[in-house]
Motif scaffolding. Structure first.
Motif, PDB file in Angstrom:
ATOM      1  N   PHE A  64       0.840  -1.187   0.000  1.00 26.18           N
ATOM      2  CA  PHE A  64       0.000   0.000   0.000  1.00 26.18           C
ATOM      3  C   PHE A  64       0.879   1.241   0.000  1.00 26.18           C
ATOM      4  O   PHE A  64       1.865   1.297   0.730  1.00 26.18           O
ATOM      5  N   GLY A 111      -2.721  -5.390   6.561  1.00 22.79           N
ATOM      6  CA  GLY A 111      -2.956  -6.827   6.681  1.00 22.79           C
ATOM      7  C   GLY A 111      -3.371  -7.183   8.094  1.00 22.79           C
ATOM      8  O   GLY A 111      -3.662  -6.298   8.910  1.00 22.79           O
ATOM      9  N   MET A 118     -15.160   1.234   1.392  1.00 24.61           N
ATOM     10  CA  MET A 118     -13.791   0.889   1.029  1.00 24.61           C
ATOM     11  C   MET A 118     -13.011   2.162   0.692  1.00 24.61           C
ATOM     12  O   MET A 118     -11.817   2.250   0.979  1.00 24.61           O
ATOM     13  N   TYR A 145     -12.093   3.966   3.936  1.00 21.17           N
ATOM     14  CA  TYR A 145     -11.101   3.078   4.580  1.00 21.17           C
ATOM     15  C   TYR A 145      -9.714   3.299   3.966  1.00 21.17           C
ATOM     16  O   TYR A 145      -8.730   3.530   4.672  1.00 21.17           O
ATOM     17  N   SER A 146      -9.651   3.262   2.628  1.00 22.44           N
ATOM     18  CA  SER A 146      -8.367   3.463   1.936  1.00 22.44           C
ATOM     19  C   SER A 146      -7.798   4.855   2.196  1.00 22.44           C
ATOM     20  O   SER A 146      -6.585   5.028   2.355  1.00 22.44           O
ATOM     21  N   LEU A 195      -6.150   4.938   5.581  1.00 22.87           N
ATOM     22  CA  LEU A 195      -4.867   4.222   5.525  1.00 22.87           C
ATOM     23  C   LEU A 195      -3.801   5.100   4.882  1.00 22.87           C
ATOM     24  O   LEU A 195      -2.661   5.172   5.353  1.00 22.87           O
ATOM     25  N   GLU A 196      -4.188   5.788   3.813  1.00 21.77           N
ATOM     26  CA  GLU A 196      -3.239   6.638   3.110  1.00 21.77           C
ATOM     27  C   GLU A 196      -2.783   7.787   4.010  1.00 21.77           C
ATOM     28  O   GLU A 196      -1.597   8.132   4.056  1.00 21.77           O
ATOM     29  N   SER A 225      -0.281   6.460   6.446  1.00 19.10           N
ATOM     30  CA  SER A 225       0.979   6.138   5.779  1.00 19.10           C
ATOM     31  C   SER A 225       1.734   7.425   5.409  1.00 19.10           C
ATOM     32  O   SER A 225       2.936   7.540   5.662  1.00 19.10           O
ATOM     33  N   GLU A 226       1.017   8.386   4.846  1.00 16.47           N
ATOM     34  CA  GLU A 226       1.653   9.658   4.452  1.00 16.47           C
ATOM     35  C   GLU A 226       2.241  10.380   5.659  1.00 16.47           C
ATOM     36  O   GLU A 226       3.234  11.083   5.559  1.00 16.47           O
ATOM     37  N   PHE A 278     -11.576  -0.779  12.041  1.00 12.35           N
ATOM     38  CA  PHE A 278     -11.106  -1.636  10.942  1.00 12.35           C
ATOM     39  C   PHE A 278      -9.733  -1.167  10.455  1.00 12.35           C
ATOM     40  O   PHE A 278      -8.831  -1.984  10.217  1.00 12.35           O
ATOM     41  N   THR A 302      -5.900  -3.285  10.789  1.00  7.51           N
ATOM     42  CA  THR A 302      -5.224  -3.725   9.559  1.00  7.51           C
ATOM     43  C   THR A 302      -4.009  -2.879   9.174  1.00  7.51           C
ATOM     44  O   THR A 302      -3.145  -3.351   8.447  1.00  7.51           O
ATOM     45  N   TYR A 303      -3.941  -1.617   9.634  1.00 10.90           N
ATOM     46  CA  TYR A 303      -2.780  -0.786   9.306  1.00 10.90           C
ATOM     47  C   TYR A 303      -1.556  -1.369  10.017  1.00 10.90           C
ATOM     48  O   TYR A 303      -1.557  -1.517  11.246  1.00 10.90           O
TER      49      TYR A 303
END
Lengths: 346, 346
Positions: A142, A150, B73, B76-77, B80-81, B84-85, B108, B112-113
């Motif tokens: 990702f 995951g 979704m 959610y994405s 996550l981004e 991460s950023e 969620f 998962t992250y």
């Protein structure tokens, strides 16, 4: 040869040409639908064998293009959609057939579809047989980073048939051997000697022994907070190399190079002997495994900043001291930088 | 008032105007970064209070549009981004501030992250205080179906400050009360009497008691395979109604209607008394809760086919027999159809 993982309640079956045993296993729950997840290439090679195994069951097939690119949010969503459209319920089962990418993708789907559906892993590469199919880690790449998303989720059954290795390319086979060298450095001088001397490899023994070592590190630390991190030997630098090469260098190869760098640094730090890392290089060359990769230290550090085990800006590095022994060091990024520099050949 | 959930190793703190206690809790790990996840509306209302709580820490804010549509979704994405950023690592923490949608989404993501990052839940609606913030379920809607994708994952701390209820609309408050009625029918006559008679509701007691009941059903069956399914009372039909109404009927309301339908059917089957379901209807009306919804039985069955607990084409329906008592029945879809028909008023 069977291996029971009591702690997480699953069984690993290792053998050669044991399709009937998979069929027997599946027959225990005849009413379940089976979602076969595989990549297009592996599915194509084994489609007849797979149909023979599955013909007595209600099953559906989902395939995706082979390669690291498929380990994505996109393919993850597509598989979820496939399950939903085909009315899969929690009582049904996902069967992952393929290498590590397939297992990681399908495992992540299995752990999240309906908050968890049954999962069977049938690894077909040496690397996935001895590593990713066991231990419960799954995930997708990702934002350009490996396995950033995951879960930890265990299969109910792992079916390892090393006759599938017959169709593996030499390079992919060696990819698995690099990870096997890692196990030997971690824990087992005897395994190292076998890899060093063996002309014809006894896969049944090698797979079984590798998994025994892996399970020993996983069982008391599933969520990777302490002892399990030793399995990361070679991976800290290895993941960086994999990323920098845009996956041209594959996982086992990259871990192998990482192992050499950290072993050379250990020698220069005075905590490991010179023959130790030189021996490794020699053995890797025999198996046509790469032993170096040209990179800028700052570039690789940038990738390492996303390591999943960073805490308070510190990273744990696993350092070998001899064959069969490793230590864990908590380092700042500056200290890590020095070690990477030491690891480079001058 | 504190509630320790030993089995899953987390603490629930219930009180009024207890911002300082949240601040104290966060101060125990000063080095962690905090990712505040909230919806735009709730964040806007409480932005000053939140900044006062978080001003001493290193934190980032992610908000998304309020409403069921964001439980997707896509959002959610995006979260996550965002993590991460901003280089969030496993040692950092996600703080979910809002109702059930926020908690489900953020939970969620947290699970998962990086295969799991620390998670704190600060529910701000009555429904999320007494239900979704506790028990570990999270998820997003997918393919038009509710909570099709998610995990079981526990927060490290749940902070319930019922002063947040002051800004809740009456309808949203009653939404939570419907779920509270469910707890009373499940397990507690006394709770039912309190809800029936109370002029001014004692939230501290009501939240605490509801969570006690919930935890009792969850603790030995986290993965929802047996006893926990009783918490689903009213939900089987309720989820269907929620879906058919395209979420115009909100969750608690739909569960309430589901509870009435299954209670009326229980009366017609001769396993519950007539006053039982009529009492429920009367109480619901006092709280302006809807007591019926017009639907075609076949349409609702179509949605139920995606129920997460279906096994071998059978579905478990929880049926009340009196206040404080329920039974679980495994039904074919034909049998379920009959029960739904019985549940309708003639």
């Amino acid at each position: 040869m069977k291996l029971k993982v009591e702690e997480n309640n699953y069984e690993i079956n290792i053998g050669q040409n044991i399709d009937q045993e998979l069929k027997d296993y599946l027959s225990k729950n005849k009413n379940r639908k089976i979602a076969l997840i595989s990549d297009e290439y592996v599915y194509f090679i084994y489609r007849n064998r797979l149909h023979n195994i599955l013909c007595d069951f209600d099953y559906d097939i989902f395939t995706f293009p082979q390669g690291e690119k498929s380990k994505s949010m996109k393919t993850y969503s597509e598989i979820l959609e496939f399950l939903s459209e085909n009315d899969y319920s929690r009582g049904d089962v996902i069967l992952a057939f393929g290498g590590g990418i397939t297992g990681d993708l399908a495992g992540f789907v299995a752990s999240t579809y309906l908050r968890g559906i049954n999962f069977i892993a049938v690894p077909t590469t040496l690397l996935s047989m001895i590593d990713s199919s066991v231990g419960g880690k799954n995930g997708i790449n990702f934002n350009g980073l490996k396995n950033q998303v995951g879960t930890f989720y265990f299969p109910e059954y792992v079916h390892i048939d090393y006759s599938f290795l017959d169709t593996l390319k030499k390079r992919d086979l060696n990819n698995g051997l690099a990870e096997m060298f890692k196990y030997s450095v971690l824990k087992d001088k005897n395994l190292f000697e076998i890899l060093k001397n063996n002309e014809k490899l006894d896969y049944e023994y090698l797979i079984h022994r590798s998994l025994e070592i892996k399970i020993e590190f996983v069982k008391d630390d599933i969520r990777d907070k302490s002892i399990r991190q030793h399995l990361n030997l070679g991976h800290t630098i290895g993941h960086g190399i994999e990323g920098l090469s845009k996956y041209e260098i594959n996982h086992g190869e990259a871990v192998g190079i990482g192992l050499i760098y950290v072993s050379r640094a250990a020698y220069k730090l005075g905590i490991a002997s010179e023959p130790f890392y030189k021996d490794l290089i020699e053995e890797f060359k025999k198996y046509n495994l790469p032993t170096e990769y040209d990179f800028k230290t700052d570039e690789i550090l940038e990738i390492m900043k996303h390591d999943k085990k960073i805490k308070d800006n510190k990273i744990n590095l696993i350092i070998p001291t001899e064959i069969g022994n490793t230590i864990s060091k908590t380092l700042s990024f500056n200290e890590l930088k020095n070690i990477i520099e030491l690891g480079k050949e001058i």
